[in-house]
Design a protein around this motif. Sequence first.
Motif, short mmCIF file in Angstrom:
data_model
loop_
_atom_site.label_atom_id
_atom_site.label_comp_id
_atom_site.label_asym_id
_atom_site.label_seq_id
_atom_site.Cartn_x
_atom_site.Cartn_y
_atom_site.Cartn_z
N UNK A 99 112.26 3.27 -21.20
CA UNK A 99 112.30 1.85 -20.81
C UNK A 99 113.29 1.65 -19.67
N UNK A 100 114.46 2.28 -19.76
CA UNK A 100 115.45 2.20 -18.69
C UNK A 100 114.93 2.83 -17.40
N UNK A 101 114.25 3.96 -17.54
CA UNK A 101 113.69 4.66 -16.39
C UNK A 101 112.66 3.76 -15.69
N UNK A 122 120.12 6.83 -2.75
CA UNK A 122 120.33 8.21 -3.20
C UNK A 122 120.89 8.25 -4.62
N UNK A 123 121.89 7.42 -4.89
CA UNK A 123 122.47 7.40 -6.24
C UNK A 123 121.46 6.91 -7.28
N UNK A 124 120.65 5.92 -6.92
CA UNK A 124 119.67 5.42 -7.87
C UNK A 124 118.56 6.44 -8.10
N UNK A 125 118.22 7.19 -7.07
CA UNK A 125 117.24 8.27 -7.24
C UNK A 125 117.78 9.33 -8.20
N UNK A 126 119.06 9.65 -8.06
CA UNK A 126 119.70 10.59 -8.98
C UNK A 126 119.72 10.02 -10.41
N UNK A 127 120.00 8.72 -10.53
CA UNK A 127 119.98 8.08 -11.85
C UNK A 127 118.59 8.16 -12.47
N UNK A 128 117.55 7.98 -11.65
CA UNK A 128 116.18 8.10 -12.16
C UNK A 128 115.91 9.48 -12.72
N UNK A 129 116.36 10.50 -12.01
CA UNK A 129 116.17 11.88 -12.49
C UNK A 129 116.94 12.11 -13.79
N UNK A 130 118.16 11.58 -13.87
CA UNK A 130 118.95 11.74 -15.09
C UNK A 130 118.29 11.02 -16.27
N UNK A 131 117.80 9.81 -16.03
CA UNK A 131 117.13 9.07 -17.10
C UNK A 131 115.88 9.80 -17.57
N UNK A 132 115.13 10.35 -16.65
CA UNK A 132 113.92 11.11 -17.01
C UNK A 132 114.29 12.35 -17.80
N UNK A 133 115.31 13.04 -17.36
CA UNK A 133 115.74 14.24 -18.07
C UNK A 133 116.21 13.94 -19.48
N UNK A 134 116.95 12.87 -19.64
CA UNK A 134 117.43 12.51 -20.98
C UNK A 134 116.28 12.04 -21.87
N UNK A 135 115.29 11.38 -21.26
CA UNK A 135 114.11 10.98 -22.03
C UNK A 135 113.39 12.21 -22.57
N UNK A 136 113.25 13.22 -21.72
CA UNK A 136 112.55 14.45 -22.11
C UNK A 136 113.27 15.15 -23.26
N UNK A 137 114.57 14.99 -23.35
CA UNK A 137 115.33 15.63 -24.43
C UNK A 137 115.17 14.91 -25.76
N UNK A 138 114.49 13.77 -25.76
CA UNK A 138 114.20 13.11 -27.03
C UNK A 138 114.68 11.69 -27.18
N UNK A 139 115.44 11.15 -26.24
CA UNK A 139 115.90 9.76 -26.34
C UNK A 139 114.83 8.84 -25.75
N UNK A 198 110.94 12.61 -3.08
CA UNK A 198 111.67 11.35 -2.87
C UNK A 198 113.16 11.63 -2.79
N UNK A 199 113.65 12.45 -3.69
CA UNK A 199 115.08 12.80 -3.67
C UNK A 199 115.46 13.49 -2.35
#
Length: 145
Positions: free
Chosen positions: A46-48, A24-41, A112-113
């Motif tokens: 690669x981390x996602x 569950x925590x890793x699924x949340x981390x995946x969503x956070x990484x995707x969201x931060x990628x979309x904002x331009x980072x 999945x979440x």
Amino acid sequence: MSGHDVRARRWPLRLMRTAAVLVLLDTLAQAALAGLFVTGDLDLLTWHSANADVLTALTFVQTAAAALVWRRLGGPLWPAAASLVLAVLVGVQQGLGETRVLAGHVPLGMGIFGLATALACWAWTFTASPRPAGLPRRAPVEVTE
């Protein structure tokens, strides 16, 4: 059977709970990484991608743990089946992400979440009482008229 013996035999449930929380925590981390990628980072893509491999491994650990809870503690079969479905969905999710099919990747991530959340909730609400060694999983039911 002493209290210590009962606690010692409940290790599959402790493993299931740990795996379910990590999934569950890793699924949340995946969503956070995707969201931060979309904002331009852009480096976070690669981390996602790398973290998807971690999530895949964790879902297989969870599947094994759920199967142990079913076999050793007499728990229900559905969490093992749902965990296996989750592992397959994470694999499909990786494929969709690698081929950039975002129309499927994003909604599947939400599913999945949800499934990971349901399995974590079940793991922390299920109580098991291990059966003594040598006893069958379930006693046959005799119907009399």
